[in-house]
Every structure is written in structure tokens, then in C-alpha cells.
Design a protein around this motif. Sequence first.
Motif, PDB file in Angstrom:
ATOM      1  N   MET A  74       0.845  -1.189   0.000  1.00 53.46           N
ATOM      2  CA  MET A  74       0.000   0.000   0.000  1.00 53.46           C
ATOM      3  C   MET A  74       0.887   1.248   0.000  1.00 53.46           C
ATOM      4  SD  MET A  74      -2.824   1.208   2.810  1.00 53.46           S
ATOM      5  CE  MET A  74      -3.664  -0.370   2.749  1.00 53.46           C
ATOM      6  N   PRO A  75       0.656   2.202  -0.889  1.00 52.30           N
ATOM      7  CA  PRO A  75       1.468   3.424  -0.890  1.00 52.30           C
ATOM      8  C   PRO A  75       1.367   4.153   0.449  1.00 52.30           C
ATOM      9  CG  PRO A  75       0.118   3.275  -2.871  1.00 52.30           C
ATOM     10  CD  PRO A  75      -0.347   2.192  -1.965  1.00 52.30           C
ATOM     11  N   ILE A  76       2.476   4.752   0.892  1.00 53.46           N
ATOM     12  CA  ILE A  76       2.439   5.411   2.191  1.00 53.46           C
ATOM     13  C   ILE A  76       1.501   6.615   2.189  1.00 53.46           C
ATOM     14  CG2 ILE A  76       4.723   4.593   2.858  1.00 53.46           C
ATOM     15  CD1 ILE A  76       5.780   7.382   2.266  1.00 53.46           C
ATOM     16  N   ARG A  77       1.270   7.201   1.025  1.00 51.78           N
ATOM     17  CA  ARG A  77       0.289   8.285   0.949  1.00 51.78           C
ATOM     18  C   ARG A  77      -1.087   7.784   1.399  1.00 51.78           C
ATOM     19  NH1 ARG A  77       0.204  12.714  -2.711  1.00 51.78           N
ATOM     20  NH2 ARG A  77       1.931  11.730  -3.837  1.00 51.78           N
ATOM     21  N   ARG A  78      -1.432   6.573   0.962  1.00 48.90           N
ATOM     22  CA  ARG A  78      -2.730   6.010   1.342  1.00 48.90           C
ATOM     23  C   ARG A  78      -2.730   5.560   2.804  1.00 48.90           C
ATOM     24  NH1 ARG A  78      -5.380   0.631  -1.379  1.00 48.90           N
ATOM     25  NH2 ARG A  78      -6.998   0.296   0.196  1.00 48.90           N
ATOM     26  N   VAL A  79      -1.610   5.020   3.272  1.00 44.26           N
ATOM     27  CA  VAL A  79      -1.514   4.640   4.686  1.00 44.26           C
ATOM     28  C   VAL A  79      -1.796   5.846   5.567  1.00 44.26           C
ATOM     29  CG1 VAL A  79       0.067   3.891   6.510  1.00 44.26           C
ATOM     30  CG2 VAL A  79       0.099   2.742   4.291  1.00 44.26           C
ATOM     31  N   ALA A  80      -1.123   6.958   5.285  1.00 38.54           N
ATOM     32  CA  ALA A  80      -1.304   8.164   6.091  1.00 38.54           C
ATOM     33  C   ALA A  80      -2.731   8.697   5.978  1.00 38.54           C
ATOM     34  CB  ALA A  80      -0.312   9.235   5.654  1.00 38.54           C
ATOM     35  N   ALA A  81      -3.311   8.622   4.775  1.00 37.54           N
ATOM     36  CA  ALA A  81      -4.690   9.096   4.611  1.00 37.54           C
ATOM     37  C   ALA A  81      -5.657   8.253   5.428  1.00 37.54           C
ATOM     38  CB  ALA A  81      -5.074   9.067   3.133  1.00 37.54           C
TER      39      ALA A  81
END
Length: 476
Positions: free
Chosen positions: A1-8
Amino acid sequence: MPIRRVAADVRAGPGGARREAEAAIRRHEASDLNAYIAFDAGALRRQADAIDDAVSRSRDPGPLAGVAVSVKDLYGLEGYPLRAGTRRALPAWSEGFLVMSLRRMGAMFTGKTHTVEFAFGGVGLNPNTGTPVNPWDPVEHRVPGGSSAGAGASLWEGSARIALGTDTGGSIRIPASATGVVGYRPTTGRWPTTGVVPLSTSLDTVGMLAHTVEDLRYAFRAIDLPARAGDEPDDPDHAVPEGVPGLRIGVPSSRLWTDADSAVAAVVERALAELRAAGADVLPIEAPELDEAGERYLSGSIVQPEFVEFIERELPDWIPLLDPIIGTRLEAAAGVPALEYVAAHQHRRRLSARMHDRLAAERIDLLATPTLPISPPPLSALARLDAYRKANRAMLSGTCPASMLDMCAISLPVGLDEEAMPVGLQLIGPARGDLALLDRAAAVEAVLGTNLDRLGMPPRVSNGSGRYRAGSEARG
């Protein structure tokens, strides 16, 4: 999972950070890669709960909320001792720029990963604290690359989504290539190296490894843009075309290519052929500066004297404790005359100016080379000191020229060699062109695919079904 999505996801509702933490703990406990010298599950849970508490109170924890980060044991990190790969703990060392930036942005730290003693080596070997396992060989213990030796292993075991490393002559790019992940060296001086035990005050950089360029680009921008508020923008960072059509990639006539094993070079050549087919201009370029810069680095006339000065001033009691692998390489450093040291710096500045003038004159956006010229060797092959020195020199030879020229550089995994070990494509950009290089590397990754696309899963990493998937199943 991209970290952008993890943080979101973490920012969207409570409990997300704790779920990330528990997953990281489970993966670490199931791993035998020996990535860490210290992993504190309790501290990780406390960080996660604090992030979730902020979300529940409608406070934004930051753009890296809940992203798990491993930290090379060269950085000061609150709650952890600092050993720098040595036999005993150093005096207290405060957190510096990169750790504090990540903490402010909501990242959570998993622990301290192994490093070569005082970061002085590119193989990844450490007789003091242990050598992490390269996950790509299911039978032999192969070296993981150094000096950020545990960084790539922490990513593959799944306990971290970002790994902090340092890069003097290649210590981020080398383990990235050796373990099949992405590693980025920022322009020398782009970020402060505060809170990090120094090897070379002239060449040290702090940086990161991750599974994808896109993850690194997202994290880099989150950290870099606030840090550079008010600075003049980078000239190359504007109007970078999307995609690779029109991208001018220089393939230097250099020992970075001619000294590479044929099987390694072939993997990188195939990746460049794919980029050419996608519309990139892949062009030959003369670049004698690369070879000369590499020779100067490997001569030791800059790094060794700077390290000796630091350790004699700050940690003189440590010198008798150094492992012979490190100690014997420092014996010649005391004999480097001051005039030779000064001349080496002046010469590298001239080389850098010539290299940058050449790139500008020929309108080259970036240079492309193999990251490592050899396949990561088995640990058993390095028992003799002369064999270690030969492998160490080889593993540094592909990355140290960019360091000496103060350039930014990234390594991307592009295939497996004949020994089913990862091969990295190194892309080198001009100084201060960090954002442009990351944009262009992301475009390259969009054509070539990520490490999972190119390599598959390492044999020592479970595919989720409880079985192991051989790297030879992936396409090269």
C-alpha cells in the motif's frame, strides 16, 4: 500500500495507527532477517496510540501519520541507545533534523537497524552486532549491502515502510540495490546531518529507502519543502515533463559500466532498452570525471582523515575496540598530509564543475549506470581480509563517484542477475536537482514497474500463504 494512502487512512479515523503498529510487530516477530539491533514493540504501540488520540481529537497528526520508519543505528533516537555498530553504547546523542522532521509529521519509529561499524564499509558486514540476511538467497547468508545494512531487510520483513540510512560513498544506494528496494541520496548538504554520527563531514548525507520511488518522492517532498521555505527554488524542478518521452538519459563511457559483471550490466541494459522503447532518448556520453572521482574517493584522502579526526577528538577510547576490518583501513589515514587533503577537495570541486558543465552542454537530464558492479557475495566468501577488501571496493565503486561530485542519485531495482540476486539501476542527477530527479525516477518506475513487478517476492519472505516464493519466478 502506498504510504500516501496509509497516512490518509490513519488520518481518516481512530485506530489506524495502532493497526499499522500491530502489523509491523507481527511481521517483525515472524522474520529471521536480523534487520534490527533493537526493536521496541511497546514504544511503537505508545507512538501509535498518541497518533490515534490526536485523530480522535480532530487534530491532524501530519502527512506521514502512522507510517512505520526504521532508523539506522547511526542516528540519535529517543528511548534507544546509540552504538553505531560498535561493541558498546556511545554517549547520549540527540535527535537531529531528519528524525525530528518525521516525528513532527506523524511517523512512528520501529527501532534501530544494523549498520557497519561507524558506517565504514559498503558490504554490510558487522562482526560486533551481527550482519543482516539478504532475503534473496534462500540457502546462503549473503551480504545485504552497507553501511545501512539493516535498512532493506526491515522493508522486506514488513516492519517498516520507510528506512532511514546515511550515504557517504553509497551507503543508501548499495543496500537498496543489493536487497531490491529503492534508495535515494539527496544532494550533499541538502538536509542537515545533525543527530547522526559522522563518517565524513564533507560527503555525509541523510536519506531514505522504500519499496517504490513514489513512496520516497511523497516522503521527500513532505520533509523537504517545509525545510526549504524561503530558499531559492531548484532550477531543474520546474516544468519537468510527465512520462519518459523526451527524457535525455546519458549512458557514460565509464568503468561504472565496463567494470560491471556482464550479467549485471545486461539487466540494466534491458531496462534502458525498455525506456528507449517508451520514448526516452538514451544517449552515449563521455564522462571521464566519474572515473577520476571514483579513484579519488577510493584513495581515502578525504573520508579516512575526516573520520580519524572525529574519533580521535570525540571517542579516543574507541580506537582499540575497532574491529580489524575497520581499524586496519584507518592506519594509513594518519599519514595523509594536510596538503594532500586540501588538494583532494579542490580537485573534486573542479571535477564536479566540469561534470555539471558537460551535462548542461549536452542537455542530459540524468546519467544511468548499474548501481553495483557485482552480485552481493555470500558472507562465507569474505572470511579473508583481502577478499573483504576486494568486495568492499567493488561495492563502493559504482556509487562513490556521484558522492564525490556532490550530485543526487537514486537506485531502482530492475531485475535479477544470473544468481537470482537483485540488480539496481542508478540514476544520477545534477546537484540541487533533487525534486526533478525524483519526478523523473517516478516516470521511469511507471514504465519499468516496481520491485514487486520486476523481481517478485524474495525467497526468504513469506508470500502470505505460509510458503515461500522463489525469486527465479520473477521476470528479469
